[in-house]
Design an enzyme around this catalytic site. Sequence first.
Site, PDB file in Angstrom:
ATOM      1  N   ASP A  39       0.859  -1.178   0.000  1.00 38.25           N
ATOM      2  CA  ASP A  39       0.000   0.000   0.000  1.00 38.25           C
ATOM      3  C   ASP A  39       0.905   1.242   0.000  1.00 38.25           C
ATOM      4  OD1 ASP A  39      -2.154   1.706   0.014  1.00 38.25           O
ATOM      5  OD2 ASP A  39      -3.235   0.688   1.621  1.00 38.25           O
TER       6      ASP A  39
HETATM    7  C1  NOJ Z   1      -4.048   3.914   0.077  1.00 38.74           C
HETATM    8  C2  NOJ Z   1      -5.231   3.007   0.243  1.00 38.74           C
HETATM    9  O1  NOJ Z   1      -5.139   2.331   1.476  1.00 38.74           O
HETATM   10  C3  NOJ Z   1      -5.386   1.991  -0.867  1.00 38.74           C
HETATM   11  O2  NOJ Z   1      -6.610   1.334  -0.711  1.00 38.74           O
HETATM   12  C4  NOJ Z   1      -5.281   2.649  -2.214  1.00 38.74           C
HETATM   13  O3  NOJ Z   1      -5.436   1.683  -3.225  1.00 38.74           O
HETATM   14  C5  NOJ Z   1      -3.939   3.340  -2.314  1.00 38.74           C
HETATM   15  N1  NOJ Z   1      -3.842   4.357  -1.271  1.00 38.74           N
HETATM   16  C6  NOJ Z   1      -3.716   3.973  -3.683  1.00 38.74           C
HETATM   17  O4  NOJ Z   1      -4.517   5.080  -3.837  1.00 38.74           O
END
Ligand code: NOJ
Length: 732
Positions: A273
Amino acid sequence: MNKDTATPTSPVTGARGTSAPDRAGKLLRRMTLAEKIGQLVQIHTREDMVNPDLDQKIAQGLVGSIFGISDVAEINRYQRLAVQASRLGIPLLVGNDVIHGFRTVFPIPLAESSSWDLPLMEQTARAAAEEASASGTNWIFAPMVDIARDPRWGRIAEGAGEDVFLGRAIAAARVRGFQSADLESGRRIAACVKHYVGYGAAEGGRDYNTADISERTLRDVYLPPFQAAFDAGAGSLMSSFNEIGGVPASGNPLILRTILRDEWGWQGVVLSDYEAIRELIPHGIASDLRDAARLAITAGVDMDMMSYAYADHLAELVADGSVPEVTVDEAIWRVLLLKLQLGLFDQPYTDETLPDKIILRPDFQDLALRAAREGMVLLKNDGPILPISRNTRRIALIGPLANNKTDLLGCWTMFGQKDEVETILEAVTSYVTDSASVLQVSGCPIAGDGPDDILPAIEAARSADIVIAVLGESSDMSGEAHSRAHLGLPGRQQELLDALAATGKPIIGVLLTGRPLSIPSMLDQVDALLVAWHSGARTARALADILFGVINPSGKLTATWPRSEGQIPIYYSHKNTGRPAQGEGTRQFDEPFKSRYIDESNEPLFPFGFGLSYTTFAYSNLVVNTPVAAHDRRLVVTATVKNTGSRPGDEIAQLYVRDLVASVTRPVKELKGFQRITLAPGEERQLHFELDTAELGFTGPDMRYIVEPGAFKVWIGPDSTHGLEGDFTIKS
Ligand code: NOJ
């Protein structure tokens, strides 16, 4: 991705022939270490503004993936840099958060899950993939399959609720939809299942917080939806921000290697993430970014989203022997394999005329309407006051969400346009013969202490026959980093409702929300309560269709609604304890020494699986056809359900079981089957449930999955608290 996943033992030595794994291996052998590491680097295109050398990096083969971009021409430009300017011409993975639709905004996943309609969810995922693919996206950061049992957690909006069985089915359906093979663009999309794992178990429901999950609960509750997504062919997963029992997920070899690779043999790509690798430093398990890179790659994170840990440190870690090059090779082989499976080497560019043909196609709009209608849940209907007669003389449409566009779309609306959204005022007005009969007043802001127009709202209510109170949350009150400690109506909305209730007029409460709310007072004050969620671009139309009876509501809750925050976490599938609130348990002194609160009931406001209809359904004649089943056989249970009302309606019939005695404690009920059926007035149907007894196992004392012989209870009914009961035994 299902194609060509046969895995050579070593990605490098296994390179022979022309299968995708072989092609990936061959390419790998031609790469420099810098080019290899480049494939493990993902950069947000907005970073280009801060860090204007993104173009150059791509041209040098130092970036494997970009994300956060939806302009097809711009995506093609980046692809050209990767394919035509870089030495090896490796195309980019282009990712996007397509959480509930791309340009056509579908209901938030929690709302959609309330339809329990798997084919529908597969279709909406497919439609989202059609639009995304037409715009150049080849990687979708969804579905979110985190089990969520704490409505304070804002990201409960993004998932399928609290249940493992339903969560597994929805995870698989959405993966199938996103990864559909015959998209109109002729391109493929990879799903990225997230967030691996346990992210929804954040303590206190506070986003990013610690999760301390026993290995058994991890295996029985949090992991199964991921496994279902992989069985459906999911090409990638995203490792989560949270720690689990002291080890952050993005540096956790138990989940990323032992379970994912060794036990499940899954060969997809693990993407961290956003900055989750860098966050190993504040978590306190890495001393610096170099250390974080070492921990993450060693644990099994293949690609680094935005930490620059791999870009800046992996080469030196390989050079000094801290990370074996074969570890990096395995990661890059998986990335190359995914790119090959997506067909990116053969067709890296997107036809720039596609968006005009595909985006906002009328059938997607119809699908959005159907999804919004099916997911809305009727929780109360005294009288019945609903549906409203079109001849109602005067309707007071009150509340801060009654004349609003943005908040109907819901959290994580990345590409939808609020200007295309109909308001509830417009949709309700379209149903009445005289538009002057709808009196709309906001009453108060959605949140905060801002100025109100409660007095005009009272006046409107007094002059009306009925009040429709459209209350709830704005779209930015749920989603990432938007946890709430208080789950009542925000701001001054309860004060507004109190004032409306004091008029004595009949009130239809409509809730727009991204999560279950704790609203016992509201429940008492309204005559009807309909949860419309944040149901996307067609929220208002679907809601009006239900309010005026053109559509009979059919959704059922996929997450328990608490009476108060103090009950959380609250979910139907809890354990019995040694001193259950009801039934046999404690012998100590009797009554007080039970597992319950002294100042609150144990019961939820609304249980999992609950939802009303404008018609009624009766269940009868439960028959367990296989009262004694072998442990490797099928179990057959039937019952009859009848539409006993005067309207056609859809019923979501549910089957639950309880394993009465096992070597470890088992939940008091577990969903093991459901069917969504349509019945005409007076029509009855026999429900036939067939389940594999292998479904009835759990993680045993030695941490292995086991189906134990013994006695079970089974129920078929309309929700998790009602149903006809039967018994069966699994013999050894
Ligand atoms: C953080 C989020 O937790 C995740 O779900 C998302 O896909 C990513 N950012 C990318 O935007």
